[in-house]
Design a protein around this motif. Sequence first.
Motif, mmCIF file in Angstrom:
data_model
loop_
_atom_site.group_PDB
_atom_site.id
_atom_site.type_symbol
_atom_site.label_atom_id
_atom_site.label_comp_id
_atom_site.label_asym_id
_atom_site.label_seq_id
_atom_site.Cartn_x
_atom_site.Cartn_y
_atom_site.Cartn_z
ATOM 1 N N ASP A 207 8.539 35.502 -29.054
ATOM 2 C CA ASP A 207 8.978 34.592 -29.118
ATOM 3 C C ASP A 207 8.340 33.424 -30.365
ATOM 4 O O ASP A 207 6.996 33.231 -30.323
ATOM 5 N N GLU A 208 9.085 33.651 -31.472
ATOM 6 C CA GLU A 208 8.514 33.157 -32.625
ATOM 7 C C GLU A 208 7.311 33.624 -33.037
ATOM 8 O O GLU A 208 6.167 32.911 -33.021
ATOM 9 N N PRO A 209 7.285 35.038 -33.289
ATOM 10 C CA PRO A 209 5.988 35.623 -33.427
ATOM 11 C C PRO A 209 5.333 35.555 -34.737
ATOM 12 O O PRO A 209 4.116 35.911 -34.855
ATOM 13 N N THR A 210 6.003 34.931 -35.726
ATOM 14 C CA THR A 210 5.448 34.916 -37.045
ATOM 15 C C THR A 210 5.017 33.277 -37.511
ATOM 16 O O THR A 210 4.730 33.188 -38.566
ATOM 17 N N SER A 211 5.180 32.124 -36.596
ATOM 18 C CA SER A 211 4.910 31.419 -36.879
ATOM 19 C C SER A 211 3.215 30.942 -37.142
ATOM 20 O O SER A 211 2.499 31.566 -36.299
ATOM 21 N N GLY A 212 2.874 30.261 -38.173
ATOM 22 C CA GLY A 212 1.486 30.188 -38.631
ATOM 23 C C GLY A 212 0.920 31.372 -39.177
ATOM 24 O O GLY A 212 -0.282 31.425 -39.014
#
Lengths: 376, 327
Positions: free
Chosen positions: B168-173
């Motif tokens: 789940d949105e593994p690359t945010s930030g």
Amino acid sequence: MLERLKCMLVKEFIQALRDPRMRFILFVLPVFQTVVFGYAVNTDVRQVATAIYDLDNSQESRELTAQFVKSGYFKVTEYVDRDSQVRELIDRGKVKAAIRMDRGFGAAIRAGRSTPLQIILDGSDSNTAGIVLNYAGKIAARYSEQLQLQQVTRKGGIPMRTGGVELQSRAWFNDNLESRNFYVPAVIANIVMIITMLLSSMAVVREKEIGTMEQIIVTPIRKFEFILGKTIPFVLIGFLDVALITLVAVFWFEVPIRGSLLLLFGATALFLMSSLGFGLFISTISQTQQQAMMSAFFFIFPAMLLSGFAFPIENMPPAVQWLTYANPLRYYIVIIRSIYLKGVGVAVLWPQMLGLAILGGVILSFAVRRFHKTLS
Amino acid sequence: MELATDTHNGFAVTLRNLEKRFGDFVAVNRVNLDVRKGEIFGFLGPNGAGKSTTIRMLCGILEPTAGSGTVAGFDITRQAEEIKKHIGYMSQRFSLYEDLTVAENIDFYSGIYRIPAARKNARKEWVIEMAGLTEHRNSRTAILSGGWKQRLALGCAILHEPPIIFLDEPTSGVDPISRRNFWDLIYQLAGEGVTVFVTTHYMDEAEYCDRLGLIYRGELIALGTPGELKSRFMAEEVIEVLCDQPQEALEPIEQLAEVKHAALFGRGLHVVAERADDAIPAITARLKELNLPVNRIEQILPSLEDVFVSQIESHDRKEAPQREVAS
């Protein structure tokens, strides 16, 4: 089952013991509280600061003053000669009592007449005032008795032999009526409740806050493995705190422990069912640690006030007295004090232990039922 | 892992009319979807579109309001606990215990997943190596950078070698280089036959997926490979206009009858038109009138972003009249 539980426990212990603040709460705070209650909380009334308002300044008035001092309950700190000074001293809290003897006090006594003795008390502390009044009454009565005796003797007569009753009091289990013996053992109950209820609920909610809860519930871990993993560390910590406080109480404050230590730990186990049950319940209704803390205090304050820890249950209105039967802390405090001071065993304490077991069973099963392995 | 479980007619995930409501709010609206085994499936949509809600229902941690679905052959409502044994899940929060060391985090999850003793050490070393944490195995997780945490979290989530992974949105930030490395890792896993279900709102990441689902306001509004989406789901044509003052050119272009929509795009403009052949001469003429020199103007293949914007707009156009009737 056991493997998952084992790694839950390892993790929980690492987390609890690695954080310096947690170590402080777990091990220093209990000792600190015990010491505070051991030294500071003292409901015994001795050496009450007293002002003497002696307008007579006769032999008799000085004699009576000496009697007050000699009793040990009063300590003369001021001599005054005006009403306004009395007012001022009591307002500022410099004295708790003022003893007033009017002009003609000695003359009246010498003439064989009764004369008033006035005691003015700081009634804002009603408890102390009541006790002081009681002491003052006894001292005055004894002085009158002495005077009578002297007068009869002086007139050359033989004192009349009258029948009388002399009260010989003896306080069992606490000969010197030391409030320390009463409060220090009960600190165990407060500490165990606060530490286990508050910290166990926060330990669960912290995982919600940092997001690891979401990660844990997508693993195949079972609900019981998780709950046991979260509660067992606090059972052990609860036992450890009981031992710690007992050591301080017995070896530092010389509070006697006359009953069975094993029974003390057994009762603690029963109490922990309620305390951890509440902790778990709080974790199901809180999303943040702050909410958990607020909710925990919502339980902790009424539980302490209605436990008989500081305020006697017998003095409460009947409806509130009934309410205290639903308070696990009430039973636990009775058990602790009885084990410490009376040295009684299961034969006497079984009703309290049964009460704890029933309350604990109900609270714990309710909390476990509410706890779900899903997000809501 | 049992082989039979991850095939349900060759699909790792099947969803039928899946729906989730929170009170009156419809978070996920009758989604139908089949994800093939071994595929990298991307779930693309703006924040709040229902991506995380869908993924949580698939992982068995959120109960659907209606509809049905299977993951690894297990029913998402009745066999949630079975599903949990066969999936790995990683959320955008990289849920690690920050007060535990790298090694302690791995040991914890490998105990929870009951990795057999014989494999435990090998898996642990694999994660440490994969995450590049050999030097830091005994450091507390709190001190690690975002990229490290991300890969360690992924490692902990797939210690048990699940056939399906939900990200789940593994690359945010996370910085761009770590993002690139992370996708290399995902390709590697997919190459080993693992199904990867990933949500994102980055267009460039969407391009890496085998297939994409576009989710908007809880509805799946387009589904296909990135190539299919660009050709099939884009009814209009896209023209790129490169000029010196794109801001000034924007409004006059939008006012042209041949143009449906225009938007700033990098150092130029992307213009959407029914027919590029009609629009190009019109734009050229208009800009010449205004004395705005054009460096280049040509029809281009739409980007995913063009498709996404166009799909959302046509969805809103369809919805708007209905909403007026409703209110």
